[in-house]
Design a protein around this motif. Structure first.
Motif, PDB file in Angstrom:
ATOM      1  N   ILE A  95       9.077  -9.817  -9.682  1.00  0.00           N
ATOM      2  CA  ILE A  95       8.088 -10.247  -8.693  1.00  0.00           C
ATOM      3  C   ILE A  95       7.624  -9.067  -7.833  1.00  0.00           C
ATOM      4  O   ILE A  95       6.412  -8.860  -7.638  1.00  0.00           O
ATOM      5  CB  ILE A  95       8.671 -11.364  -7.815  1.00  0.00           C
ATOM      6  CG1 ILE A  95       8.989 -12.606  -8.668  1.00  0.00           C
ATOM      7  CG2 ILE A  95       7.707 -11.728  -6.686  1.00  0.00           C
ATOM      8  CD1 ILE A  95       9.729 -13.692  -7.928  1.00  0.00           C
ATOM      9  N   VAL A  96       8.578  -8.291  -7.340  1.00  0.00           N
ATOM     10  CA  VAL A  96       8.228  -7.144  -6.491  1.00  0.00           C
ATOM     11  C   VAL A  96       7.409  -6.129  -7.282  1.00  0.00           C
ATOM     12  O   VAL A  96       6.416  -5.580  -6.775  1.00  0.00           O
ATOM     13  CB  VAL A  96       9.508  -6.501  -5.922  1.00  0.00           C
ATOM     14  CG1 VAL A  96       9.179  -5.177  -5.231  1.00  0.00           C
ATOM     15  CG2 VAL A  96      10.186  -7.445  -4.945  1.00  0.00           C
ATOM     16  N   SER A  97       7.793  -5.856  -8.533  1.00  0.00           N
ATOM     17  CA  SER A  97       7.055  -4.887  -9.349  1.00  0.00           C
ATOM     18  C   SER A  97       5.627  -5.355  -9.597  1.00  0.00           C
ATOM     19  O   SER A  97       4.679  -4.558  -9.527  1.00  0.00           O
ATOM     20  CB  SER A  97       7.781  -4.675 -10.677  1.00  0.00           C
ATOM     21  OG  SER A  97       9.067  -4.138 -10.482  1.00  0.00           O
ATOM     22  N   ALA A  98       5.456  -6.660  -9.879  1.00  0.00           N
ATOM     23  CA  ALA A  98       4.106  -7.193 -10.107  1.00  0.00           C
ATOM     24  C   ALA A  98       3.251  -7.084  -8.842  1.00  0.00           C
ATOM     25  O   ALA A  98       2.066  -6.718  -8.907  1.00  0.00           O
ATOM     26  CB  ALA A  98       4.199  -8.640 -10.570  1.00  0.00           C
ATOM     27  N   LEU A  99       3.849  -7.378  -7.685  1.00  0.00           N
ATOM     28  CA  LEU A  99       3.108  -7.272  -6.422  1.00  0.00           C
ATOM     29  C   LEU A  99       2.737  -5.825  -6.125  1.00  0.00           C
ATOM     30  O   LEU A  99       1.616  -5.541  -5.664  1.00  0.00           O
ATOM     31  CB  LEU A  99       3.945  -7.857  -5.282  1.00  0.00           C
ATOM     32  CG  LEU A  99       4.161  -9.375  -5.327  1.00  0.00           C
ATOM     33  CD1 LEU A  99       5.098  -9.809  -4.200  1.00  0.00           C
ATOM     34  CD2 LEU A  99       2.834 -10.121  -5.222  1.00  0.00           C
ATOM     35  N   LEU A 100       3.664  -4.916  -6.380  1.00  0.00           N
ATOM     36  CA  LEU A 100       3.371  -3.495  -6.150  1.00  0.00           C
ATOM     37  C   LEU A 100       2.271  -3.009  -7.086  1.00  0.00           C
ATOM     38  O   LEU A 100       1.403  -2.225  -6.681  1.00  0.00           O
ATOM     39  CB  LEU A 100       4.636  -2.663  -6.341  1.00  0.00           C
ATOM     40  CG  LEU A 100       5.695  -2.762  -5.244  1.00  0.00           C
ATOM     41  CD1 LEU A 100       6.933  -1.969  -5.616  1.00  0.00           C
ATOM     42  CD2 LEU A 100       5.133  -2.278  -3.900  1.00  0.00           C
ATOM     43  N   LEU A 104       1.993   4.895  -8.336  1.00  0.00           N
ATOM     44  CA  LEU A 104       2.699   3.640  -8.068  1.00  0.00           C
ATOM     45  C   LEU A 104       2.563   2.641  -9.216  1.00  0.00           C
ATOM     46  O   LEU A 104       3.540   1.958  -9.540  1.00  0.00           O
ATOM     47  CB  LEU A 104       2.213   3.014  -6.757  1.00  0.00           C
ATOM     48  CG  LEU A 104       2.911   1.719  -6.345  1.00  0.00           C
ATOM     49  CD1 LEU A 104       4.418   1.940  -6.196  1.00  0.00           C
ATOM     50  CD2 LEU A 104       2.325   1.160  -5.060  1.00  0.00           C
ATOM     51  N   PRO A 105       1.392   2.497  -9.877  1.00  0.00           N
ATOM     52  CA  PRO A 105       1.331   1.570 -11.012  1.00  0.00           C
ATOM     53  C   PRO A 105       2.345   1.896 -12.098  1.00  0.00           C
ATOM     54  O   PRO A 105       2.941   0.997 -12.693  1.00  0.00           O
ATOM     55  CB  PRO A 105      -0.115   1.730 -11.521  1.00  0.00           C
ATOM     56  CG  PRO A 105      -0.880   2.177 -10.328  1.00  0.00           C
ATOM     57  CD  PRO A 105       0.058   3.066  -9.563  1.00  0.00           C
ATOM     58  N   ALA A 123      -1.661  -4.888 -17.513  1.00  0.00           N
ATOM     59  CA  ALA A 123      -1.695  -3.500 -17.044  1.00  0.00           C
ATOM     60  C   ALA A 123      -2.856  -2.739 -17.671  1.00  0.00           C
ATOM     61  O   ALA A 123      -3.545  -1.964 -17.002  1.00  0.00           O
ATOM     62  CB  ALA A 123      -0.372  -2.816 -17.378  1.00  0.00           C
ATOM     63  N   ILE A 124      -3.096  -2.987 -18.968  1.00  0.00           N
ATOM     64  CA  ILE A 124      -4.200  -2.299 -19.641  1.00  0.00           C
ATOM     65  C   ILE A 124      -5.540  -2.768 -19.096  1.00  0.00           C
ATOM     66  O   ILE A 124      -6.447  -1.968 -18.835  1.00  0.00           O
ATOM     67  CB  ILE A 124      -4.118  -2.535 -21.162  1.00  0.00           C
ATOM     68  CG1 ILE A 124      -2.865  -1.853 -21.725  1.00  0.00           C
ATOM     69  CG2 ILE A 124      -5.369  -2.007 -21.856  1.00  0.00           C
ATOM     70  CD1 ILE A 124      -2.612  -2.152 -23.181  1.00  0.00           C
ATOM     71  N   VAL A 125      -5.675  -4.087 -18.911  1.00  0.00           N
ATOM     72  CA  VAL A 125      -6.947  -4.632 -18.436  1.00  0.00           C
ATOM     73  C   VAL A 125      -7.238  -4.193 -17.002  1.00  0.00           C
ATOM     74  O   VAL A 125      -8.363  -3.788 -16.675  1.00  0.00           O
ATOM     75  CB  VAL A 125      -6.928  -6.169 -18.532  1.00  0.00           C
ATOM     76  CG1 VAL A 125      -8.149  -6.767 -17.847  1.00  0.00           C
ATOM     77  CG2 VAL A 125      -6.880  -6.602 -19.992  1.00  0.00           C
ATOM     78  N   LEU A 126      -6.227  -4.271 -16.133  1.00  0.00           N
ATOM     79  CA  LEU A 126      -6.448  -3.997 -14.708  1.00  0.00           C
ATOM     80  C   LEU A 126      -6.428  -2.506 -14.383  1.00  0.00           C
ATOM     81  O   LEU A 126      -7.201  -2.055 -13.545  1.00  0.00           O
ATOM     82  CB  LEU A 126      -5.384  -4.711 -13.871  1.00  0.00           C
ATOM     83  CG  LEU A 126      -5.410  -6.240 -13.919  1.00  0.00           C
ATOM     84  CD1 LEU A 126      -4.249  -6.807 -13.130  1.00  0.00           C
ATOM     85  CD2 LEU A 126      -6.739  -6.765 -13.377  1.00  0.00           C
ATOM     86  N   GLY A 127      -5.535  -1.768 -15.022  1.00  0.00           N
ATOM     87  CA  GLY A 127      -5.377  -0.379 -14.627  1.00  0.00           C
ATOM     88  C   GLY A 127      -5.595   0.654 -15.693  1.00  0.00           C
ATOM     89  O   GLY A 127      -5.566   1.854 -15.405  1.00  0.00           O
ATOM     90  N   GLY A 128      -5.803   0.228 -16.934  1.00  0.00           N
ATOM     91  CA  GLY A 128      -5.917   1.206 -18.010  1.00  0.00           C
ATOM     92  C   GLY A 128      -7.114   2.125 -17.897  1.00  0.00           C
ATOM     93  O   GLY A 128      -7.016   3.326 -18.106  1.00  0.00           O
ATOM     94  N   ARG A 129      -8.249   1.550 -17.523  1.00  0.00           N
ATOM     95  CA  ARG A 129      -9.479   2.348 -17.481  1.00  0.00           C
ATOM     96  C   ARG A 129      -9.436   3.407 -16.400  1.00  0.00           C
ATOM     97  O   ARG A 129      -9.924   4.531 -16.577  1.00  0.00           O
ATOM     98  CB  ARG A 129     -10.687   1.424 -17.264  1.00  0.00           C
ATOM     99  CG  ARG A 129     -12.019   2.152 -17.228  1.00  0.00           C
ATOM    100  CD  ARG A 129     -13.156   1.163 -17.037  1.00  0.00           C
ATOM    101  NE  ARG A 129     -14.438   1.857 -16.954  1.00  0.00           N
ATOM    102  CZ  ARG A 129     -15.170   2.198 -17.998  1.00  0.00           C
ATOM    103  NH1 ARG A 129     -14.737   1.929 -19.212  1.00  0.00           N
ATOM    104  NH2 ARG A 129     -16.321   2.824 -17.862  1.00  0.00           N
ATOM    105  N   GLU A 130      -8.840   3.047 -15.261  1.00  0.00           N
ATOM    106  CA  GLU A 130      -8.809   3.968 -14.128  1.00  0.00           C
ATOM    107  C   GLU A 130      -7.460   4.673 -13.988  1.00  0.00           C
ATOM    108  O   GLU A 130      -7.166   5.229 -12.938  1.00  0.00           O
ATOM    109  CB  GLU A 130      -9.103   3.196 -12.829  1.00  0.00           C
ATOM    110  CG  GLU A 130     -10.423   2.454 -12.821  1.00  0.00           C
ATOM    111  CD  GLU A 130     -11.612   3.394 -12.955  1.00  0.00           C
ATOM    112  OE1 GLU A 130     -11.486   4.562 -12.517  1.00  0.00           O
ATOM    113  OE2 GLU A 130     -12.640   2.968 -13.516  1.00  0.00           O
ATOM    114  N   SER A 131      -6.653   4.650 -15.036  1.00  0.00           N
ATOM    115  CA  SER A 131      -5.314   5.227 -14.940  1.00  0.00           C
ATOM    116  C   SER A 131      -5.384   6.707 -14.621  1.00  0.00           C
ATOM    117  O   SER A 131      -5.938   7.506 -15.370  1.00  0.00           O
ATOM    118  CB  SER A 131      -4.557   5.031 -16.257  1.00  0.00           C
ATOM    119  OG  SER A 131      -3.323   5.703 -16.216  1.00  0.00           O
ATOM    120  N   ARG A 132      -4.792   7.099 -13.489  1.00  0.00           N
ATOM    121  CA  ARG A 132      -4.794   8.501 -13.098  1.00  0.00           C
ATOM    122  C   ARG A 132      -3.857   9.316 -13.964  1.00  0.00           C
ATOM    123  O   ARG A 132      -3.943  10.533 -14.016  1.00  0.00           O
ATOM    124  CB  ARG A 132      -4.410   8.631 -11.634  1.00  0.00           C
ATOM    125  CG  ARG A 132      -5.428   8.022 -10.702  1.00  0.00           C
ATOM    126  CD  ARG A 132      -5.074   8.275  -9.256  1.00  0.00           C
ATOM    127  NE  ARG A 132      -5.025   9.682  -8.944  1.00  0.00           N
ATOM    128  CZ  ARG A 132      -4.766  10.168  -7.728  1.00  0.00           C
ATOM    129  NH1 ARG A 132      -4.511   9.326  -6.746  1.00  0.00           N
ATOM    130  NH2 ARG A 132      -4.728  11.449  -7.508  1.00  0.00           N
TER     131      ARG A 132
END
Length: 237
Positions: free
Chosen positions: A140-145, A166-167, A209-218
């Motif tokens: 839960i904490v990891s998903a919220l972070l 952080l992601p 993770a891919i949908v939400l953060g993959g495109r903008e992954s630093r």
């Protein structure tokens, strides 16, 4: 002297040598004079002295070194090397103190190492008590972070100052917790459905993770983009 003469790297190296000599002197004097205490106490003293030096000298490498000593204490204590009678909960206090010190010493590397070390602490906690009460809150904490790092990336990174990673740490915590659950359910023949659900949650986490953060992954920001026929080399760069 070297730091004041613009030889910062060599100066920091000598500070690390001094920290190592401090640890060696603790072991040598303790052996020579048969001082009371054990190896765990010696490591704590060594780490505290190194952390104090990091604060006084505002040293990034010494901060990382003190975190490494704390991790060594956690590892040896957690795997019964010191014939412990209690779980090393003191590491939580160490992690909080060292995380605060890392802001003063501007040590981003130490913050990354501390976050990874907390995951290792939670794994040890899980193996000690064999309970899902460790894994489920971590999920839960990891998903919220992860959500906070995606939807409020700027403010969160200004607070934690870990270079937008952080992601990645949240995903490590998420999959570590799922591994705990699958390990717990693997030995039970009546928990096949629970194991399947945990696997499905892991797959859903990867997709999210891919949908939400993959495109903008630093983490991939430095990779060159493939060229299209209409792009010239100058426009790519």
């Amino acid at each position: 002297m070297l730091k004041t003469r613009d030889h910062a790297a060599i100066g920091e190296a000598f500070w690390i040598v001094a920290a190592a000599a401090f640890g060696g002197s603790i072991a040598l004097i303790g052996q020579m004079y048969h001082l009371s205490g054990d190896e765990a106490s010696a490591l704590i003293t060594w780490g505290a002295g190194t952390a104090l030096a990091a604060v006084a000298l505002r040293s990034n490498p010494l901060t990382v070194t003190s975190v490494g000593i704390a991790d060594a204490w956690l590892f040896l204590k957690g795997f019964d090397y010191f014939r412990r009678t209690e779980f090393p909960h003191l590491f939580v206090v160490m992690a909080i103190v060292l995380f605060a010190i890392s802001f003063w010493t501007r040590s981003q590397a130490a913050r990354h190492l501390i976050i990874l070390s907390v995951n290792f602490y939670l794994v040890l906690l899980f193996t000690e008590y064999e309970t899902l009460q460790v894994a489920v809150p971590l999920i839960i904490v990891s998903a919220l972070l992860f959500a906070a790092a995606i939807f409020a990336a700027g403010p969160v990174d200004r607070i934690l100052q870990i270079g937008g990673r952080l992601p990645l740490h949240a995903l490590i915590g998420f999959f570590t917790a799922l591994a705990m659950i699958q390990f717990e359910l693997a030995d039970s023949s009546s928990s096949n459905s629970g194991f399947g659900i945990a696997s499905a949650v892991a797959l859903a986490g990867i997709v999210a993770a891919i949908v939400l953060g993959g495109r903008e992954s630093r983490a991939c920001a430095g990779l060159p983009m493939p060229a299209s026929p209409s792009n010239s080399p100058s426009s790519m760069w």
